[in-house]
Design a protein around this motif. Structure first.
Motif, PDB file in Angstrom:
ATOM      1  N   UNK A 163       0.813  -1.212   0.000  1.00  0.00           N
ATOM      2  CA  UNK A 163       0.000   0.000   0.000  1.00  0.00           C
ATOM      3  C   UNK A 163       0.842   1.255   0.000  1.00  0.00           C
ATOM      4  N   UNK A 164       2.156   1.120   0.109  1.00  0.00           N
ATOM      5  CA  UNK A 164       3.012   2.296  -0.023  1.00  0.00           C
ATOM      6  C   UNK A 164       2.880   2.818  -1.444  1.00  0.00           C
ATOM      7  N   UNK A 165       2.678   4.106  -1.573  1.00  0.00           N
ATOM      8  CA  UNK A 165       2.613   4.671  -2.907  1.00  0.00           C
ATOM      9  C   UNK A 165       3.867   5.488  -3.161  1.00  0.00           C
ATOM     10  N   UNK A 166       4.581   5.199  -4.259  1.00  0.00           N
ATOM     11  CA  UNK A 166       5.879   5.844  -4.494  1.00  0.00           C
ATOM     12  C   UNK A 166       5.809   7.364  -4.537  1.00  0.00           C
ATOM     13  N   UNK A 167       4.692   7.920  -5.003  1.00  0.00           N
ATOM     14  CA  UNK A 167       4.627   9.372  -5.141  1.00  0.00           C
ATOM     15  C   UNK A 167       4.321  10.074  -3.821  1.00  0.00           C
ATOM     16  N   UNK A 168       3.905   9.298  -2.817  1.00  0.00           N
ATOM     17  CA  UNK A 168       3.559   9.932  -1.551  1.00  0.00           C
ATOM     18  C   UNK A 168       4.771   9.966  -0.623  1.00  0.00           C
ATOM     19  N   UNK A 169       4.757  10.919   0.290  1.00  0.00           N
ATOM     20  CA  UNK A 169       5.880  11.040   1.207  1.00  0.00           C
ATOM     21  C   UNK A 169       5.814   9.930   2.246  1.00  0.00           C
ATOM     22  N   UNK A 170       6.910   9.756   2.960  1.00  0.00           N
ATOM     23  CA  UNK A 170       6.952   8.770   4.017  1.00  0.00           C
ATOM     24  C   UNK A 170       5.832   9.019   5.022  1.00  0.00           C
ATOM     25  N   UNK A 171       5.636  10.294   5.369  1.00  0.00           N
ATOM     26  CA  UNK A 171       4.612  10.641   6.356  1.00  0.00           C
ATOM     27  C   UNK A 171       3.219  10.190   5.878  1.00  0.00           C
ATOM     28  N   UNK A 172       2.892  10.546   4.644  1.00  0.00           N
ATOM     29  CA  UNK A 172       1.568  10.174   4.124  1.00  0.00           C
ATOM     30  C   UNK A 172       1.411   8.658   4.088  1.00  0.00           C
ATOM     31  N   UNK A 224       8.963   6.826  13.108  1.00  0.00           N
ATOM     32  CA  UNK A 224      10.027   7.504  12.375  1.00  0.00           C
ATOM     33  C   UNK A 224      11.381   7.252  13.033  1.00  0.00           C
ATOM     34  N   UNK A 225      11.392   7.285  14.351  1.00  0.00           N
ATOM     35  CA  UNK A 225      12.657   7.074  15.059  1.00  0.00           C
ATOM     36  C   UNK A 225      13.160   5.661  14.807  1.00  0.00           C
ATOM     37  N   UNK A 226      12.273   4.679  14.887  1.00  0.00           N
ATOM     38  CA  UNK A 226      12.722   3.310  14.684  1.00  0.00           C
ATOM     39  C   UNK A 226      13.256   3.120  13.273  1.00  0.00           C
ATOM     40  N   UNK A 227      12.586   3.732  12.316  1.00  0.00           N
ATOM     41  CA  UNK A 227      13.006   3.586  10.920  1.00  0.00           C
ATOM     42  C   UNK A 227      14.228   4.452  10.608  1.00  0.00           C
ATOM     43  N   UNK A 228      14.595   5.315  11.538  1.00  0.00           N
ATOM     44  CA  UNK A 228      15.726   6.241  11.353  1.00  0.00           C
ATOM     45  C   UNK A 228      15.555   7.055  10.088  1.00  0.00           C
ATOM     46  N   UNK A 229      14.364   7.616   9.921  1.00  0.00           N
ATOM     47  CA  UNK A 229      14.096   8.358   8.696  1.00  0.00           C
ATOM     48  C   UNK A 229      13.698   9.809   8.990  1.00  0.00           C
ATOM     49  N   UNK A 265      15.829   4.246  -0.616  1.00  0.00           N
ATOM     50  CA  UNK A 265      16.512   3.006  -0.989  1.00  0.00           C
ATOM     51  C   UNK A 265      15.628   1.855  -0.525  1.00  0.00           C
ATOM     52  N   UNK A 266      15.901   0.649  -1.034  1.00  0.00           N
ATOM     53  CA  UNK A 266      15.040  -0.463  -0.640  1.00  0.00           C
ATOM     54  C   UNK A 266      15.134  -0.704   0.868  1.00  0.00           C
ATOM     55  N   UNK A 267      16.303  -0.432   1.436  1.00  0.00           N
ATOM     56  CA  UNK A 267      16.460  -0.589   2.880  1.00  0.00           C
ATOM     57  C   UNK A 267      15.570   0.377   3.653  1.00  0.00           C
ATOM     58  N   UNK A 268      15.528   1.635   3.200  1.00  0.00           N
ATOM     59  CA  UNK A 268      14.697   2.632   3.876  1.00  0.00           C
ATOM     60  C   UNK A 268      13.222   2.248   3.785  1.00  0.00           C
ATOM     61  N   UNK A 269      12.846   1.754   2.639  1.00  0.00           N
ATOM     62  CA  UNK A 269      11.476   1.324   2.382  1.00  0.00           C
ATOM     63  C   UNK A 269      11.063   0.235   3.382  1.00  0.00           C
ATOM     64  N   UNK A 270      11.946  -0.761   3.499  1.00  0.00           N
ATOM     65  CA  UNK A 270      11.657  -1.868   4.402  1.00  0.00           C
ATOM     66  C   UNK A 270      11.624  -1.387   5.848  1.00  0.00           C
ATOM     67  N   UNK A 271      12.545  -0.490   6.198  1.00  0.00           N
ATOM     68  CA  UNK A 271      12.586   0.006   7.577  1.00  0.00           C
ATOM     69  C   UNK A 271      11.282   0.688   7.942  1.00  0.00           C
ATOM     70  N   UNK A 272      10.782   1.509   7.034  1.00  0.00           N
ATOM     71  CA  UNK A 272       9.550   2.226   7.331  1.00  0.00           C
ATOM     72  C   UNK A 272       8.373   1.250   7.446  1.00  0.00           C
ATOM     73  N   UNK A 273       8.304   0.314   6.512  1.00  0.00           N
ATOM     74  CA  UNK A 273       7.212  -0.661   6.542  1.00  0.00           C
ATOM     75  C   UNK A 273       7.239  -1.485   7.811  1.00  0.00           C
ATOM     76  N   UNK A 274       8.424  -1.924   8.189  1.00  0.00           N
ATOM     77  CA  UNK A 274       8.550  -2.725   9.402  1.00  0.00           C
ATOM     78  C   UNK A 274       8.149  -1.909  10.619  1.00  0.00           C
TER      79      UNK A 274
END
Lengths: 392, 290
Positions: A98-107, A131-136, A148-157
């Motif tokens: 459900x992550x949409x590439x055009x939307x920001x991390x916050x959204x 946000x703190x856990x994902x270090x973003x 990066x794919x790592x950042x993507x996974x961190x946020x999702x997790x």
């Protein structure tokens, strides 16, 4: 204690449908209810998991792992039997669904949190932790397509874990993050497990199953082959693997591969201890005359590192006559650290100086080595450690 | 916890679920839909706003597209088909307003129904990985299309002020018109979204059907201009009711206004009812076929 997950006599079949796009056939199908064939994915599975337990699920491709996870998150219903799950389920089946590439991390955090069943107020409250856990912190207002794919996974997790699920389903996704992040994920999962969350992990990485789960299931052909300690489960998994009749290849058509096997301590197995002598055995039947056959052996670690490979191109075996059957063996000590490995044995033919051709190889043999304690790396070189400035 | 006659399954929608079959009882499904209302809103807002990300004109496109479409149709038809412009109503409604009043509900119907009909199949990525009632997906499609509906409605009101007949109490008929077109689009979307899972041909059938419907439904011409023999059909099409209600709001409804409204309601209830039942019975296994 009330169980979190209760599966009783669960079977799941999928209907097979052919993909022929013939109009006539389609219309025929619409009019007549034809006999349909079914594909069993899970058969007669019973499973009870309690709060705070972490269960590993292992099995080969097609063993029913994904179907089990789909049943646990309620995406599909059993054909027979019943599935009961108590509490909120957060699937980490594919991080950032459900992550949409055009939307920001916050959204994306807000959308994903809502999908996972959090209210807006809940997300507001936990947003900073996510946000703190994902270090973003400095990227949270950047569209995630720049992640990066790592950042993507961190946020999702981070979102999934902060949704404080009662049941967390993890499917192999952590393999994407870097090592440091994986360690933090496991720490975090341990923390929520200690707080009562039930965790189900599906992975092909035996080390993470062993490191994280106290119990594991081996699925084989849609049935639970073993439900026990992770050590027993891993051994069973590799046993099943080494016996499974795999595909063989004989690209040149000059011979037929009859059998391939891995033996440790004289027995066909998929589980060995460090230092055991292992034997790779290859049985073939020549279809044509083969003048100069030679053996090749390769061992690769579960992480894809080639641990050892040797081709005896300068030391060919006796010629084979058409119709002749032959058994070849390669013997070696398994001086390896703990982990999963793959072994390949193949027969090649010398074609000329420095030129050769693959004649045939059997199914790749996977095996698990229980290594010596505190040994890590590609190979166990059995170093001798001593202090030499003091006379003994 | 006895399996009920829908052949299934979930007892407690809230914090636990018990699955014994492919369906979800209607009451439970409605309750979990209610619980998923925020999700519908969030997904709809996301779908709408993401569409215009990175475009220079942004949301203007939501208005520009139907306006251009209506303008072209108005220009072409008023010059090609003689007399269309004259026969648009007793209050002297201009043809531009007449066409745009038809285009507003039609554009919504077309967008909401087309997206709704394929919503479950298109939502496979999400639907296969996490459970929410599959009905959420057509609901999201129908909700997403509300954003441009509001935008074009404002343009219509502007036209009504500038070109006549001017705002009045009658203008309020756009509200039941908007309500009716939502209900019709939702009803058909419920049915088609479930059917589409089993019969993928529907995607193409729907887009072919929409082209036919566009010309059959009295969107760009008054019902009275339809051939006598076709008129009963034209008046009873799913989108005819809302189109006629919007016409009523600008003083240009045909004689069969209420017949069309009743027909649209029947479409909505029948298709929506059947669609809802199918969703109830197959809720937990639709994802298997995606």
């Amino acid at each position: 204690m009330t169980a979190r997950i209760e599966l009783s006599a669960v079977s799941k079949r999928y209907r097979k449908y052919d993909d022929t796009a013939r109009l006539g056939g389609r219309l025929g199908q619409l009019l007549t209810r034809t006999e349909r064939s079914w594909l069993p994915a899970l058969s007669d599975v019973d499973l009870t998991v309690h709060p705070g337990e972490s269960v590993g699920v292992i099995g080969r491709n097609g063993a029913g792992k994904s179907t089990l996870l789909q049943l646990l998150c309620g995406v599909t219903a059993p054909t027979t039997g019943s599935v009961l799950v108590r509490g909120r389920v957060a699937p980490l089946i594919s991080v950032g669904v459900g992550f949409h590439p055009e939307m920001t991390g916050r959204e994306n955090v807000y959308v994903n949190g809502t999908i996972l069943g959090m209210t807006r107020a809940e997300i507001d409250r936990r947003f900073d932790d996510v946000v703190a856990f994902a270090e973003l912190e400095s990227f949270i207002d950047t569209p995630v397509k720049f992640y990066s794919s790592g950042m993507f996974v961190r946020l999702g997790f981070a979102v999934a874990v902060e949704a404080s699920p009662d049941v967390l389903l993890v499917d192999e996704v952590l393999a994407v993050g870097d090592f440091a992040f994986q360690v933090r994920c496991f720490e975090r999962m341990n923390a929520i497990r200690a707080a009562g969350t039930t965790i189900v992990v599906v992975s092909h990485n035996m080390s993470s199953i062993r490191g994280f789960c106290d119990r594991a299931l081996v699925l084989h052909g849609g049935r639970i082959a073993l439900d026990g300690t992770t050590f027993d489960a891993i051994a069973r998994y590799h046993d099943l693997g080494s016996r499974a009749a795999g595909q063989t290849t004989d690209p040149a058509g000059k011979l037929e591969v009859l059998d391939v096997a891995l033996l440790a301590q004289g027995e066909v197995t998929g589980h060995a201890r460090a230092g055991d002598e292992a034997t790779f055995r290859l049985r073939v039947r020549a279809l044509q005359d083969i003048a100069a056959p030679f053996l090749w052996l390769g061992i690769e670690s579960g992480q894809g590192v080639v641990v050892y490979s040797e081709a005896r191109i300068n030391d060919p075996m006796a010629p084979l006559a058409a119709g002749e059957e032959a058994t070849y063996e390669v013997r070696l000590p398994l001086d390896l650290p703990t982990g999963t490995y793959y072994g390949d044995i193949a027969l090649h033919e010398v074609l000329g100086p420095g030129r050769s051709q693959l004649l045939g190889t059997g199914a790749r043999q996977s095996f698990y080595v229980s290594g010596r304690g505190h040994v890590h790396g590609a190979a166990d070189l059995r170093a001798a450690f001593s202090r030499t400035d003091v006379p003994a | 916890m006895v399996p009920d006659k829908t052949g299934a399954s979930v007892r407690d929608a809230g914090t636990q679920f018990l699955l014994t079959g492919p369906g979800t009882p209607p009451r439970v499904l409605l309750r979990s839909l209610w619980e998923a209302r925020t999700l519908v809103g969030v997904l709809a807002r996301k779908d709408f706003f993401v569409r215009y990300r990175r475009t220079r004109l942004g949301l203007l496109w939501a208005i520009a597209l139907p306006v251009v479409q209506a303008a072209v149709l108005a220009a072409v038809f008023s010059s090609l088909v003689s007399g269309v412009g004259a026969a648009t109503g007793d209050r002297g409604t201009s043809y531009a307003v007449f066409v745009f009043a038809g285009m507003v509900p039609w554009a919504y119907f077309s967008a909401a129904f087309t997206a709704g009909a394929t919503s479950v199949v298109d939502g496979a990525n999400l639907a296969q990985r996490i459970y929410f009632p599959r009905l959420v997906l057509p609901l999201v499609a129908v909700t997403t299309a509300l954003f441009p509906l509001v935008a074009t409605l404002l343009v219509l009101l502007g036209l009504v002020v500038v070109l006549g007949p001017g705002l009045g109490l009658a203008t309020l008929w756009v509200l039941p018109g908007a309500g009716l077109v939502m209900v019709v689009a939702l009803g058909l979307a419920l049915l088609f979204s479930a059917a589409q899972v089993y019969l993928r041909d529907l995607r193409f059938a729907v887009s072919a059907g929409m082209t036919v419907l566009f010309y059959l439904t009295p969107v760009i011409y008054p019902v009275t201009r339809a051939p006598e023999a076709l008129r009963p059909v034209v008046e009873l099409l799913p989108a005819a009711g809302p189109v006629e209600l919007f016409r009523h709001a600008v003083g240009a409804a045909g004689p069969g206004l209420w017949r069309s409204v009743a027909a649209s309601l029947v479409w909505a209830v029948v298709a929506g009812g059947v669609g809802f039942v199918v969703h109830c019975r197959r809720d937990r296994v639709l994802a298997d076929l995606l």
